[in-house]
Structures are given as structure tokens and as C-alpha cells.
Design a protein around this motif. Structure first.
Motif, PDB file in Angstrom:
ATOM      1  N   ALA A 172       0.843  -1.206   0.000  1.00  0.00           N
ATOM      2  CA  ALA A 172       0.000   0.000   0.000  1.00  0.00           C
ATOM      3  C   ALA A 172       0.876   1.253   0.000  1.00  0.00           C
ATOM      4  CB  ALA A 172      -0.926  -0.008   1.212  1.00  0.00           C
ATOM      5  N   TYR A 173       1.928   1.266   0.816  1.00  0.00           N
ATOM      6  CA  TYR A 173       2.829   2.420   0.871  1.00  0.00           C
ATOM      7  C   TYR A 173       3.487   2.649  -0.485  1.00  0.00           C
ATOM      8  CZ  TYR A 173       6.394   5.543   2.895  1.00  0.00           C
ATOM      9  OH  TYR A 173       7.206   6.614   3.191  1.00  0.00           O
ATOM     10  N   GLY A 174       3.757   1.553  -1.190  1.00  0.00           N
ATOM     11  CA  GLY A 174       4.366   1.658  -2.522  1.00  0.00           C
ATOM     12  C   GLY A 174       3.501   2.424  -3.499  1.00  0.00           C
ATOM     13  N   MET A 175       2.167   2.351  -3.327  1.00  0.00           N
ATOM     14  CA  MET A 175       1.272   3.144  -4.198  1.00  0.00           C
ATOM     15  C   MET A 175       1.591   4.634  -4.062  1.00  0.00           C
ATOM     16  SD  MET A 175      -0.573   0.573  -5.301  1.00  0.00           S
ATOM     17  CE  MET A 175      -0.738  -1.120  -4.718  1.00  0.00           C
ATOM     18  N   GLY A 176       1.929   5.032  -2.837  1.00  0.00           N
ATOM     19  CA  GLY A 176       2.243   6.438  -2.600  1.00  0.00           C
ATOM     20  C   GLY A 176       3.632   6.841  -3.031  1.00  0.00           C
ATOM     21  N   LEU A 177       4.524   5.855  -3.238  1.00  0.00           N
ATOM     22  CA  LEU A 177       5.897   6.147  -3.671  1.00  0.00           C
ATOM     23  C   LEU A 177       6.067   6.014  -5.178  1.00  0.00           C
ATOM     24  CD1 LEU A 177       7.943   4.207  -0.941  1.00  0.00           C
ATOM     25  CD2 LEU A 177       7.314   6.620  -0.962  1.00  0.00           C
ATOM     26  N   ALA A 178       5.006   5.550  -5.859  1.00  0.00           N
ATOM     27  CA  ALA A 178       5.111   5.271  -7.294  1.00  0.00           C
ATOM     28  C   ALA A 178       4.957   6.534  -8.120  1.00  0.00           C
ATOM     29  CB  ALA A 178       4.043   4.252  -7.697  1.00  0.00           C
ATOM     30  N   ASP A 179       5.481   6.478  -9.336  1.00  0.00           N
ATOM     31  CA  ASP A 179       5.342   7.567 -10.305  1.00  0.00           C
ATOM     32  C   ASP A 179       4.302   7.184 -11.349  1.00  0.00           C
ATOM     33  OD1 ASP A 179       7.519   9.086  -9.175  1.00  0.00           O
ATOM     34  OD2 ASP A 179       8.881   7.636 -10.094  1.00  0.00           O
TER      35      ASP A 179
END
Length: 699
Positions: free
Chosen positions: A501-508
Motif C-alpha cells: 500500500a505504501y508503494g502506491m504512494g511512492l510510485a510515479d
């Protein structure tokens, strides 16, 4: 305002939210057992929350319910754009539809004479010694053969019979099939006939029309056709899910994670891009957080409730063009993720002579036996039996009311009964904990083999890498996996339990476009490649134009090369100099296969362009030490865990009580609100000033 990043997994839905609203935080601080609140710079906070993906008695959609819980809204109160700035999601809806074969009814429209081409496929035999070949079930219900043909040079040999196609499509539409996949010979280069038939289908009223020259504009009828069929099969079910979520979030910007690791606006999210939506978020999260921690060579290890995903990172995201997922072949760029059916919910079997773990999963409903829903023994239960999971450190979200702790008693009962059954069947007397440890050893071996497949088998020395461990169950077996592989270092982020889920916020935001080439690599080809890439870049920018302009943008150009007469491509960076591309190809080929063929001509199979718009990502706070350096952390209690064939007295620490430079000698358990970390006896855990846990092997 609230930014929400959500990943709907097979067992749990994970939510990470970023807000500057003090009122929301004050409300959530009244429920410290349910929400993890982390302060950020500039008066912002991160909220971490987990809930079961399926709880039909309580809510329809877990992600929407999670947002409601964070905002403190009841099920009938509306969500509004005034409180939510953006929602970025990964979803397993399309993956589950493919696994369960419950996508939309579909007709395949294909060149006459090729009716069975996709079913025959490439006639490869994954299990070479199987006497009975069981083909995966096909996704399309009907086939329409169209008497049309271009030759390989683009000469029209047979025009489309418009009236016949219209009659055939109308007949299929009248029996309730509203999705069609159109796949013609050579249409990757000469798409006019596909366009004509698509126009007819549109006029008749088909609600999903997938055209192969748009879905996968590359050579090879079978792989192009398979990809188009998957897209037509899954896009309608995905569209319904997206619309359902969007209807609950009126006016809110909604984005989804694609299989290639980039975000896309909800209305542009397609079936072919959605298969690895959730796992891709995990890879992005693992890579970005590991890089912030100073690691460059990374093995990502994501163990959730239903499956385990592993990937390799050495400077850039690795993607593969050809993949097979749930028996469906696809030819679109997806992150190179190796998934195996081994997770916390994997069911444990004794078949009368041997132990088996999975591939069946208990999911979240009924879930493992300890979930209090009448489920079977699973990997999570084995860790409960071994003393590595304690109910008092798990959220009380179990049982039919969703308000009870894990049930340890039922686990002990079931393992005791299983140990007796094993003794009766084999004559071998084992204690219940030895039985549980045996099942864990099998699960660990399965997961370690998955990592070997993406590292050792491709020429990478895994001992030089850090194991970035995440997922709700990852920390429970991290040390055992690393021991099996000879790895010396493990990285655990504070949000490891919800890193997908956190990766969704770190993605471009990313847009990838490809074009087929199939020509020898020569200096004379370079201008043609540049022209193709310019055209692909224009197409990619059309997809990105609906998003807000990014302050930072990057364009990545790649070519897929192979030796003439072979079928295995390797991806290299595009360069004006042919010698540079050849050298990069040969280095990779030598690493992967152990040899090179200098005398052979290189063929450019295809070229791709990736346009990346950088997004603002959440900051991570530094933490300071307030305890004297010589004062160790205080455990909350000492428990017993069974590991290495014996019981160990093991201190339990709360992650929030640890401070930078704290060192913990295994065996130990570190509990968080979102996961449990087991430090095995031969490992040491250290906390950094970024609140990162680094586990190192005692040499």
C-alpha cells in the motif's frame, strides 16, 4: 486533506494515508490498538490501517470501508472531495477473475483458418513427463472466423466481407455476449481490417472491444491474440469495480497501479495492465524504501496471506514482456515478479506419508484456524504453535463479529490431533511443535526456491544482496529464508506490514509504449528506430496528458535484442552506437546463459519508450535517541519459541519502544501493530535513525 494509498490483497486490505488534518488524528488516537499514527515533518501524519479483504457481514468493499473508518464515517455517510485529495490503489480483482475464470463472456474474432491457433498455442509442455496434457481452460466462449488476409508485406489478399461479419457479430451479441477480441494475421503492422471489424462491433453495441494492434502491437499471432483475449475478458469486470469505487468517491482523483509499476488514471486502467496490480505496488515500495536506506542490490520478499512474491533489483526495475499468469499467456510489459502459492493462509496437509503446504489458501474467509471462522490449519497457525505469533499482539479483528483475538487453543488442539494422526499413519512420534516446524521448513524451502529462480538461476550472487522483507507474514520467516539462501542482511521498513500500500504512494505515473521492428541491428537502422521511438513517445504522452504536469519528467528508451534464429530476447538501453548496444547485450547474455555468439547477427525484435512523471512522495522522519547509549531496550515479557528443534526463552519488544542504535540479539520477537518480526538465535537486529530495522547474521 487526506491522501490514501490502498492495496487489496487476498487476505488483508492495507491502507496507508497521509493527512495534515489534526481533527482526524485526534479521533484516531483514541483507538491506538487499531491505527498506527506516525508524525511527519510540516505537521503531517501517516496513518496505517489493516482490515480483512472480505467480511460480507460488515462491508461491501474493504478499501472504501477503510477510508470510512479513518474518517470516522458510518456506511451511509458520503465521502467527498473536500476531505480526500487522491486515492491510489492496487487491486486483485482482475487477478482473481482470471484465477477463478469468472470474467465476461467473450467472442474471439480471428482470421479464417486460425480458429484453434490460440488453443493450440506453442505446444510447449511445462511438465515434460506428464502422460496426460491438461490444457488451461480457454477464456473465449465463441469464435468467429473472418475471411480476410494481408500478406507479410502489407498487400491485401482478401478484403473483409462486411455484411457477413455484421451478421456473425449480431448473432453472438443476441445471445448475450458483449465483449469481443479481434485478432488478425499481420495486423500488428497492417491494422486496417481490425479497424473495420471494430467499427462494426461498436455499431452493434459491444461494450468491450479489444483490438490486437492496440493491445499488443508486436509480432506473433498467438501471444498477441492471447493478450487481446485477456484484455477483453478482464476489462469489463475491472471497469465495473473501478466504477463502483469511483461512485463511492465522487469528484475524488482515483488512480490505479499497473503491472509495470506505474500509476494510471482510473478511467485508463485496462485488464491487460491489471494482473499484477497489487504485487507491483510492493516492488515499488520495497525498492524505493531500500534505496532510501542505502541499499542498491535488492531481493524483494513479499509474504502475504495468500501468496509470496519475490523480485530482483539491480539499479532499475526488471520487466518481462512474455509472461504466463493463471494459465493465460500475455505479451505486455510487467514487473518481473515470481509468485508462488505460499502465504500465511496456505493450508497445511498431511497426505498419509508426507507434509504439503498449499497451494490452496484459506484466504480471509474462513482464514486459518486461529481466525475463529472454522478454517483449516495454515502457515499462520504453525507460527502460533511455535510461539512466534501471540494473540495479545495481534489486532482483535477475528471471529464472525470481527472483534475477537486470535484463538491459540484451537491451534494447539488441531496440531495435537494432527501429530497423533501422523504417528498412527507412519509410526513416527512427533510433538505438535515439531509437526508445525516441519510445515514451516517446507514453506521456507518453497519460498527460497522462488528467490533462487530470479537470482541464482540468472547468474546473480544472492549473498551480495539485501533481503527486503515485507508483507504481513514476511517478518515471521525472514531469518529462515536468509539462512537457506546464505544471505547476510535483512531490511525491514517500519511500514513493512503494509509496504504494498505504501508503494502506491511512492510510485510515479508511467506510460509505456512498444513497437515491433524485427530487423537486423545495424547503424543504418538507427534513424528508423529514432523515428519509431518518437512516434511511441507521442502515444505515451497522450496517456499522460490528463494528469497534472510534473515538475520532473524522464524518458527511457529500450530495445529488445536477440540472436538471429533464436527466440529469447534481452532488453538493453537504446544508444546511437550499435557497438554499445551489442556490448550490453553480450554482457547480459553471458551472465544469463554462460556464453555469447560473436559471429551471429543481432535482431531488434521491438523497441519501447517509457515516459515517467515523478510524483510527490511522503517524507520519512528521522528519530532521535533519548535513552543513554549503554541502556538497552526493555522487553515487555519473555516468552518461549520453538526453533532449531528446541524451545528458547525469547524476549518480546515493541517496535515503538526501540530507539536508534539499539541492538537486539536473537532469539527475540519484535511486535508491531501491523506485523511480527522473529529474530532467530543466529541473528542481530539494529535500529537506525530512520526507524529502519537491519537484521545481520552473526558470522
Amino acid at each position: 486533506m487526506l491522501k490514501v494509498f490502498a492495496d487489496r490483497g487476498g487476505t488483508f486490505t492495507d491502507i496507508v494515508a497521509v493527512t495534515n488534518n489534526q481533527t482526524i488524528i485526534d479521533k484516531l488516537l483514541q483507538h491506538p490498538e487499531r491505527f498506527l499514527i506516525v508524525p511527519l515533518p510540516q505537521k503531517q501524519w501517516i496513518i496505517v490501517y489493516k482490515l480483512l479483504s472480505e467480511s460480507p457481514e460488515q462491508y461491501q468493499d474493504a478499501a472504501i470501508q477503510g477510508i470510512r473508518d479513518i474518517l470516522g464515517l458510518s456506511s451511509n455517510e458520503p465521502l467527498s472531495r473536500e476531505t480526500i485529495e487522491v486515492v491510489k490503489m492496487g487491486t486483485t480483482v482482475a487477478t482473481n477473475a482470471l484465477l477463478e475464470r469468472n470474467g465476461d463472456r467473450l467472442v474471439l474474432v480471428i482470421t479464417k483458418g486460425f480458429k484453434d491457433a490460440l488453443q493450440i498455442g506453442y505446444q510447449n509442455r511445462p511438465n515434460i513427463f506428464a502422460r496426460q496434457i491438461i490444457l488451461p481452460s480457454i477464456l473465449y466462449e465463441q469464435v468467429i472466423e473472418v475471411d480476410e488476409r494481408y500478406d507479410a508485406q502489407g498487400n491485401e489478399l482478401t478484403p473483409v466481407n462486411i455484411q457477413k461479419v455484421k451478421n456473425d457479430l449480431q448473432a453472438v451479441y443476441d445471445i448475450g455476449i458483449q465483449s469481443c477480441a479481434i485478432v488478425f494475421m499481420h495486423s500488428d503492422r497492417y491494422p486496417n481490417h481490425e479497424k473495420q471489424v471494430a467499427q462494426i462491433a461498436q455499431e452493434i453495441g459491444f461494450n468491450q472491444i479489444s483490438i490486437s494492434h492496440k493491445v499488443s502491437p508486436l509480432m506473433k499471432l498467438v501471444s498477441r491474440g492471447d493478450t487481446t483475449v485477456v484484455d477483453a475478458y478482464l476489462t469489463p469486470i475491472l471497469r465495473r469495480y473501478v466504477n463502483q469505487v469511483a461512485s463511492q468517491l465522487p469528484g475524488v482523483k482515483l488512480m490505479f497501479m499497473k503491472s509495470d509499476g506505474g500509476l494510471v488514471a482510473a478511467e485508463q486502467f485496462q485488464g491487460k495492465d491489471s494482473i499484477l496490480s497489487g504485487p507491483a505496488g510492493g516492488i515499488v515500495g520495497a525498492v524505493q524504501t531500500s534505496k532510501r536506506a542505502g541499499f542498491e542490490f535488492i531481493i524483494t520478499f513479499d509474504m502475504g496471506g495468500t501468496s509470496t512474491d519475490v523480485a530482483h533489483f539491480k539499479g532499475e526495475y526488471e520487466r518481462q514482456l512474455d509472461s504466463e499468469i493463471a494459465g493465460a499467456r500475455m505479451r505486455v510489459p510487467v514487473l518481473a515478479i515470481n509468485t508462488i502459492a505460499a502465504g500465511g493462509g496456505s493450508i497445511l496437509f498431511f497426505d498419509g506419508s508426507s507434509y504439503r503446504v498449499g497451494p490452496e489458501s484459506a484466504g480471509s474467509n474462513p482464514g486459518p484456524a486461529c481466525y475463529r471462522r472454522g478454517g483449516p490449519l495454515a502457515v499462520t497457525d504453525a507460527n502460533v504453535m511455535l510461539g512466534k505469533i501471540y494473540p495479545q499482539y495481534f489486532p482483535a479483528v477475528f471471529g464472525f463479529e470481527g472483534n475477537l483475538p486470535l484463538d491459540k487453543d484451537i491451534v494447539i488442539q488441531k496440531f495435537t490431533r494432527l501429530a497423533q494422526d501422523i504417528a498412527t499413519a507412519t509410526g513416527n512420534t512427533c510433538t505438535p511443535e515439531q509437526v508445525a516446524a516441519g510445515f514451516i521448513a517446507i514453506a521456507v524451502e518453497n519460498m527460497a526456491n522462488a528467490i533462487k529462480k530470479i537470482s541464482l538461476q540468472r547468474g546473480y550472487d544472492v549473498t551480495q544482496y539485501v533481503l527486503c522483507c515485507f508483507g504481513g507474514a514476511g517478518g515471521q520467516v525472514a531469518c529462515l529464508i536468509a539462512d537457506t539462501l546464505g544471505m547476510k542482511k535483512i531490511f525491514l521498513h517500519p511500514y513493512a506490514g503494509v509496504l504494498s500500500a505504501y508503494g502506491m504512494g511512492l510510485a510515479d505515473i508511467r506510460a509505456i509504449r512498444e513497437g515491433g521492428v524485427e530487423k537486423p541491428l545495424t547503424q543504418a537502422l538507427i534513424p528508423q528506430l529514432l523515428q519509431l521511438m518518437q512516434s511511441l513517445e507521442i502515444q505515451a504522452r497522450i496517456e499522460l496528458s490528463e494528469n497534472e504536469a510534473s515538475s520532473e519528467e524522464e524518458v527511457v528508451r529500450k530495445v529488445n535484442l536477440k540472436y538471429e534464429g533464436t527466440n529469447s530476447t534481452l532488453t538493453v538501453n537504446f544508444a546511437d552506437d550499435v557497438a554499445m548496444m551489442r556490448q550490453e547485450f553480450e554482457v547480459e547474455h553471458k551472465s544469463r546463459y554462460g556464453f555469447i555468439q560473436v559471429e551471429k547477427t543481432l535482431i531488434v525484435e521491438s523497441a519501447s519508450i517509457e515516459v515517467i512523471q515523478r510524483m510527490d512522495t511522503p517524507e520519512e522522519p528521522l528519530i532521535t535517541r533519548t535513552r543513554p547509549l549503554d541502556e538497552p531496550p526493555t522487553p515487555v515479557e519473555v516468552v518461549q519459541i520453538f526453533t532449531g528443534e528446541q524451545w528458547h526463552d525469547t524476549p518480546v519488544y515493541r517496535r515503538e519502544n526501540l530507539q536508534p542504535e539499539d541492538t537486539i540479539n536473537g532469539s527475540a520477537i519484535i511486535v508491531e501493530k501491523i506485523s511480527t518480526i522473529v529474530v532467530e538465535p543466529n541473528w542481530i537486529a539494529k535500529l537506525t535513525d530512520r526507524n529502519h530495522l537491519i537484521l545481520q547474521h552473526k558470522d
